[in-house]
Write a protein that holds these residues in place. Structure first.
Motif, PDB file in Angstrom:
ATOM      1  N   PRO A 395       0.847  -1.192   0.000  1.00  0.00           N
ATOM      2  CA  PRO A 395       0.000   0.000   0.000  1.00  0.00           C
ATOM      3  C   PRO A 395       0.887   1.249   0.000  1.00  0.00           C
ATOM      4  CG  PRO A 395      -0.660  -1.564   1.723  1.00  0.00           C
ATOM      5  CD  PRO A 395       0.648  -2.046   1.179  1.00  0.00           C
ATOM      6  N   ASP A 417      -1.881   3.400  -8.674  1.00  0.00           N
ATOM      7  CA  ASP A 417      -1.496   2.511  -7.563  1.00  0.00           C
ATOM      8  C   ASP A 417      -2.034   1.137  -7.955  1.00  0.00           C
ATOM      9  OD1 ASP A 417      -1.220   1.088  -5.228  1.00  0.00           O
ATOM     10  OD2 ASP A 417      -2.498   2.389  -4.020  1.00  0.00           O
ATOM     11  N   THR A 418      -1.128   0.251  -8.364  1.00  0.00           N
ATOM     12  CA  THR A 418      -1.535  -1.010  -8.988  1.00  0.00           C
ATOM     13  C   THR A 418      -1.418  -2.172  -8.018  1.00  0.00           C
ATOM     14  OG1 THR A 418       0.718  -1.428  -9.771  1.00  0.00           O
ATOM     15  CG2 THR A 418      -0.721  -0.158 -11.237  1.00  0.00           C
ATOM     16  N   GLN A 421      -0.299  -9.540  -7.728  1.00  0.00           N
ATOM     17  CA  GLN A 421       0.565 -10.481  -7.013  1.00  0.00           C
ATOM     18  C   GLN A 421       1.301 -11.366  -8.016  1.00  0.00           C
ATOM     19  OE1 GLN A 421      -2.920 -12.519  -5.154  1.00  0.00           O
ATOM     20  NE2 GLN A 421      -1.951 -11.913  -3.236  1.00  0.00           N
ATOM     21  N   THR A 422       2.318 -12.045  -7.525  1.00  0.00           N
ATOM     22  CA  THR A 422       3.006 -13.025  -8.360  1.00  0.00           C
ATOM     23  C   THR A 422       1.964 -13.967  -8.978  1.00  0.00           C
ATOM     24  OG1 THR A 422       4.852 -12.931  -6.808  1.00  0.00           O
ATOM     25  CG2 THR A 422       4.821 -14.783  -8.349  1.00  0.00           C
ATOM     26  N   ASP A 506      -4.906 -11.062   1.163  1.00  0.00           N
ATOM     27  CA  ASP A 506      -4.863  -9.678   1.632  1.00  0.00           C
ATOM     28  C   ASP A 506      -6.166  -9.287   2.314  1.00  0.00           C
ATOM     29  OD1 ASP A 506      -2.325  -8.741   0.865  1.00  0.00           O
ATOM     30  OD2 ASP A 506      -2.978  -8.464  -1.200  1.00  0.00           O
ATOM     31  N   ARG A 521      -1.325  -8.182   4.202  1.00  0.00           N
ATOM     32  CA  ARG A 521      -1.536  -9.617   4.330  1.00  0.00           C
ATOM     33  C   ARG A 521      -2.291  -9.972   5.604  1.00  0.00           C
ATOM     34  NH1 ARG A 521      -0.273 -12.139  -0.375  1.00  0.00           N
ATOM     35  NH2 ARG A 521      -0.530 -13.983   0.913  1.00  0.00           N
ATOM     36  N   ARG A 532       7.994 -10.120  -0.706  1.00  0.00           N
ATOM     37  CA  ARG A 532       7.228 -11.000   0.135  1.00  0.00           C
ATOM     38  C   ARG A 532       8.147 -11.963   0.887  1.00  0.00           C
ATOM     39  NH1 ARG A 532       2.627 -14.911  -2.058  1.00  0.00           N
ATOM     40  NH2 ARG A 532       2.275 -13.350  -3.653  1.00  0.00           N
TER      41      ARG A 532
HETATM   42  C1  WT7 Z   1       1.471  -8.742  -2.340  1.00  0.00           C
HETATM   43  C2  WT7 Z   1       1.969  -9.465  -3.541  1.00  0.00           C
HETATM   44  C3  WT7 Z   1       2.752  -7.407  -7.558  1.00  0.00           C
HETATM   45  C4  WT7 Z   1       4.164  -7.289  -7.696  1.00  0.00           C
HETATM   46  C5  WT7 Z   1       4.934  -6.970  -6.478  1.00  0.00           C
HETATM   47  C6  WT7 Z   1       4.693  -7.853  -5.284  1.00  0.00           C
HETATM   48  C7  WT7 Z   1       1.061  -6.507  -1.799  1.00  0.00           C
HETATM   49  C8  WT7 Z   1       1.195  -5.449  -4.087  1.00  0.00           C
HETATM   50  C9  WT7 Z   1       0.049  -3.624  -3.783  1.00  0.00           C
HETATM   51  C10 WT7 Z   1      -0.658  -2.379  -3.813  1.00  0.00           C
HETATM   52  C11 WT7 Z   1      -1.277  -2.753  -1.592  1.00  0.00           C
HETATM   53  C12 WT7 Z   1       0.034  -4.359  -2.584  1.00  0.00           C
HETATM   54  C13 WT7 Z   1      -0.145  -7.346  -1.435  1.00  0.00           C
HETATM   55  C14 WT7 Z   1      -0.016  -8.555  -2.342  1.00  0.00           C
HETATM   56  N1  WT7 Z   1       0.765  -5.490  -2.800  1.00  0.00           N
HETATM   57  N2  WT7 Z   1       0.770  -4.329  -4.679  1.00  0.00           N
HETATM   58  N3  WT7 Z   1      -0.679  -1.604  -4.902  1.00  0.00           N
HETATM   59  N4  WT7 Z   1      -1.303  -1.986  -2.689  1.00  0.00           N
HETATM   60  N5  WT7 Z   1      -0.626  -3.919  -1.490  1.00  0.00           N
HETATM   61  O1  WT7 Z   1       4.322  -9.151  -5.639  1.00  0.00           O
HETATM   62  O2  WT7 Z   1       5.580 -10.515  -3.980  1.00  0.00           O
HETATM   63  O3  WT7 Z   1       3.572 -11.441  -5.170  1.00  0.00           O
HETATM   64  O4  WT7 Z   1       3.337  -9.671  -3.388  1.00  0.00           O
HETATM   65  O5  WT7 Z   1       2.025  -7.429  -2.321  1.00  0.00           O
HETATM   66  O6  WT7 Z   1      -0.047  -7.730  -0.099  1.00  0.00           O
HETATM   67  O7  WT7 Z   1      -0.684  -9.688  -1.859  1.00  0.00           O
HETATM   68  P1  WT7 Z   1       4.240 -10.265  -4.559  1.00  0.00           P
END
Ligand code: WT7
Length: 654
Positions: A395, A417-418, A421-422, A506, A521, A532
């Motif tokens: 966030p 603000d995108t 997740q993986t 989330d 999370r 993560r």
């Molecule tokens: C987790 C995914 C997506 C690529 C980078 C991370 C958090 C990701 C946001 C956002 C709030 C976010 C979530 C998600 N997250 N983008 N814009 N606002 N939280 O990838 O390692 O797979 O992590 O990152 O918690 O579940 P990832």
């Protein structure tokens, strides 16, 4: 979702409308929402037209065996052909695919689509010579050098799923991933540059290969080594130099076309257990998702934009928004090897000025760091080329959002603000830059084609103004297909919590307007600088140290990194007080087991851990201590004195 987390959300009244001239030229308009709502599969079929298909699909989605989706069933394509060859065939061979900016600073070069095609073909021919066939796995462990992109695309071209392991991960992390997916070739380098100095990679590979040999002799057949730094490397009988093997190949390679559901790559990510999950993405749907969102959310105008995503290729952001999305869309991108503060703290802004970057995508943790360094640094560069900014990974707090928009974006650029997740493969929740009146701190709403919702414990949609769990109600093209070799864990992790819905892990809130605020999370997964990390994985690493009896890890709120790793450790009796350097020793041990990013910010040596009568560690209480809060309700503790001991210990050790 705890009320505490919900009430932490400050009330936000600021709105940022897209500038009229931006809205007037935007790729995605509000009509896309209506179109996708009216005919979701038809909408996705239209997005699939962005790609070049050798043969078209018979069915957009086969969801007859949920949660195992098949998209664009019967379609055939080649991902590398879509990313490279077709642009050259269309006459764009001279167009720059990457402005590669290496380290040291003067090491930079432009790579055209034609050059990229030649290199990918050479590398593909080299892999064929090494016996790589469609379906074989190849591990890639490289710094941010052009060969990393070339290696990925060469694998894609052959239908050999790649697994890229972040160069900051340890030998242990590398070997466990190689073993899990059964990679027969590892592509690596002697080293990379960090702050201008060579930093070795190859020794970690040698260590990893030795571990793999001990478990599964002969699995890894070859190690292909790029000479990047020229530093001395010990060579083993599996080693081959990239320059020699790739260099002698023809730049022609006729590619084969694969089924839309042919595996494209495996990306490991932390879960709630110690064992990382191999997220499997397949070819057609993934590429459609990456290309569509890169075009729509970043409003890409391929002929005029210069796009820069600062993510490392070792993360999914590097896959979708540095390699597959931009290349499928024939974008010109910056690829940057270095760090933000070398040779100076204005380096990123200097790169934006030099290449006239128009679209910039980075993470909140970086934005907060720049805020701390001060406005005068970006102010001394010309950033007027920027027209769109993006944020991802965690966030973004409203203050950082507004600073980003004002100081970097000159108060004129939309900020997207995108959230993704993986597992999701591409962006699912985001403002549309030409449409949405954006609220700082909110990822706003599901993009056209995506059905996201926030539900309560019973899986019921919550009303506006309430919090719950973020879910996706309908399958989408770039969704993960399974966990490598573990269909059961795939079902269990994502599809068992709520009937028929994808559970993202989330917590989220819908505000009074129904816009989504992602809160973080709800499982034992931490988010440190947008990366993560699993609490269990770090606990296992700590416990593997001979002096450690038990360990508990929590993620504590941290101003810079979002969350920080805090560990509580009970030493073995035989270790006494562990010695003077015990904290450093344990931190280094975690770095060696997982990687430097997992190093705890804080390690507290404690006599006991707070446990319930059934033996479950009460992390909630440890988080209270780590965040310097009064310790909450302790009535379910087996031994109510424990928290007093820990809190006292924490007070003296910090
Ligand atoms: C987790 C995914 C997506 C690529 C980078 C991370 C958090 C990701 C946001 C956002 C709030 C976010 C979530 C998600 N997250 N983008 N814009 N606002 N939280 O990838 O390692 O797979 O992590 O990152 O918690 O579940 P990832």
């Amino acid at each position: 979702m705890s009320n505490e987390a919900l009430s932490n959300l400050s009330h936000e009244d600021r709105r940022f409308d897209p500038p009229a001239d931006f809205a007037a030229q935007a790729n995605l308009t509000a009509a896309a929402y209506e179109q996708a709502d009216a005919d979701r599969l038809g909408f996705w079929a239209e997005q699939a037209e962005r790609l070049s298909w050798e043969s078209r699909w018979d069915q957009v989605l086969d969801w007859s065996n949920p949660p195992f989706a098949k998209w664009f069933v019967g379609g055939k394509l080649n991902a590398a052909y879509n990313c490279v060859d077709r642009h050259v065939e269309a006459g764009a061979g001279e167009k720059v695919a990457f402005h590669w900016v290496g380290e040291p600073a003067e090491d930079a070069r432009d790579i055209t689509y034609a050059e990229l095609k030649d290199e990918v073909c050479r590398a593909a021919n080299a892999l064929v010579e090494l016996g790589v066939k469609a379906g074989d796995r190849v591990a890639i462990y490289l710094p941010m050098i052009p060969e990393a992109v070339v290696a990925m695309l060469a694998c894609a071209r052959l239908g050999a799923p790649h697994t890229v392991i972040f160069g900051g991960f340890s030998a242990e992390a590398l070997s466990s991933r190689v073993l899990d997916c059964g990679a027969k070739v590892i592509i690596t380098a002697d080293g990379g540059y960090r702050r201008g100095a060579p930093s070795a990679l190859k020794p970690a590979v040698d260590e990893a290969v030795a571990k793999v040999e001990a478990e599964q002799p002969g699995l890894v057949e070859h190690v292909l080594v790029v000479r990047r730094t020229g530093q001395e490397v010990a060579s083993t009988e599996k080693d081959l130099w990239w320059e020699e093997v790739v260099g002698r190949q023809s730049s022609e390679h006729v590619c084969e076309f694969f089924d839309a559901e042919h595996p494209l790559y495996v990306m490991y990510t932390s879960g709630t257990t110690g064992k990382p999950k191999g997220i499997l993405h397949t070819t057609g749907g993934y590429l459609v998702g990456a290309a569509y969102t890169h075009w729509g959310i970043f409003d890409l105008k391929a002929d005029t934009d210069v796009y820069w995503c600062t993510a490392d290729i070792g993360w999914v952001t590097g896959h979708s928004y540095m390699v597959y999305g931009p290349l499928a869309n024939q974008a010109t991108s910056v690829m940057y090897e270095g760090v933000p503060d070398a040779p100076h703290k204005g380096r990123w802004w200097e790169v934006i000025e030099k290449y006239k970057v128009t679209i910039f995508y980075t993470a909140p943790t970086a934005i907060r760091t720049f805020m701390k360094w001060g406005d005068e640094i970006p102010a001394s560069f010309d950033l007027s080329s920027l027209r769109l900014l993006g944020s991802v990974g965690e966030p973004i707090n409203p203050e950082a959002y507004v600073w980003y928009r004002d100081t970097i974006g000159g108060s004129r650029t939309p900020v997207v603000d995108t959230w993704w997740q993986t597992e999701t493969g591409s962006i699912l929740i985001s403002p549309l830059p030409g449409v949405t009146s954006a609220k700082p701190g909110s990822a706003m709403r599901a993009i056209p084609g995506i059905a996201a919702d926030v539900v309560n414990d019973e899986g019921e949609s919550v009303p506006d103004g309430s919090g719950g769990y973020l879910v996706i109600r309908e399958p989408w093209p770039s969704m993960l297909r399974t966990l490598w070799g573990d269909d059961e864990r795939f079902k269990e992790t994502y599809w068992s919590r709520f009937e028929g819905m994808y559970f993202a892990g989330d917590g989220a809130k819908k505000d009074e307007d129904g816009d989504v605020w992602v809160l973080g999370r709800v499982d034992d997964v931490m988010n440190v600088s947008g990366h993560r990390l699993s609490t269990t994985e770090i606990e296992s690493a700590l416990v593997s140290h001979p002096k450690v009896a038990e360990a508990a890890v929590v993620g504590a709120t941290d101003e810079m990194t979002g969350q920080a790793v805090c560990a509580y450790v009970i030493l073995r009796e035989a270790a006494g007080d562990g010695g003077d350097d015990i904290i450093t020793e344990l931190r280094n041990h975690v770095a060696h087991e997982i990687g430097a990013i997992a190093k705890p910010r804080q390690i507290m040596i404690v006599p006991e851990l707070p446990k319930t009568r059934s033996g479950k560690i009460m992390r909630r209480l440890l988080r209270d201590v780590a965040e310097n809060r009064e310790v909450g309700d302790v009535t379910t503790l087996a031994d109510s004195n424990v928290m007093r001991l820990i809190s006292e210990g924490a007070a003296t050790s910090t």
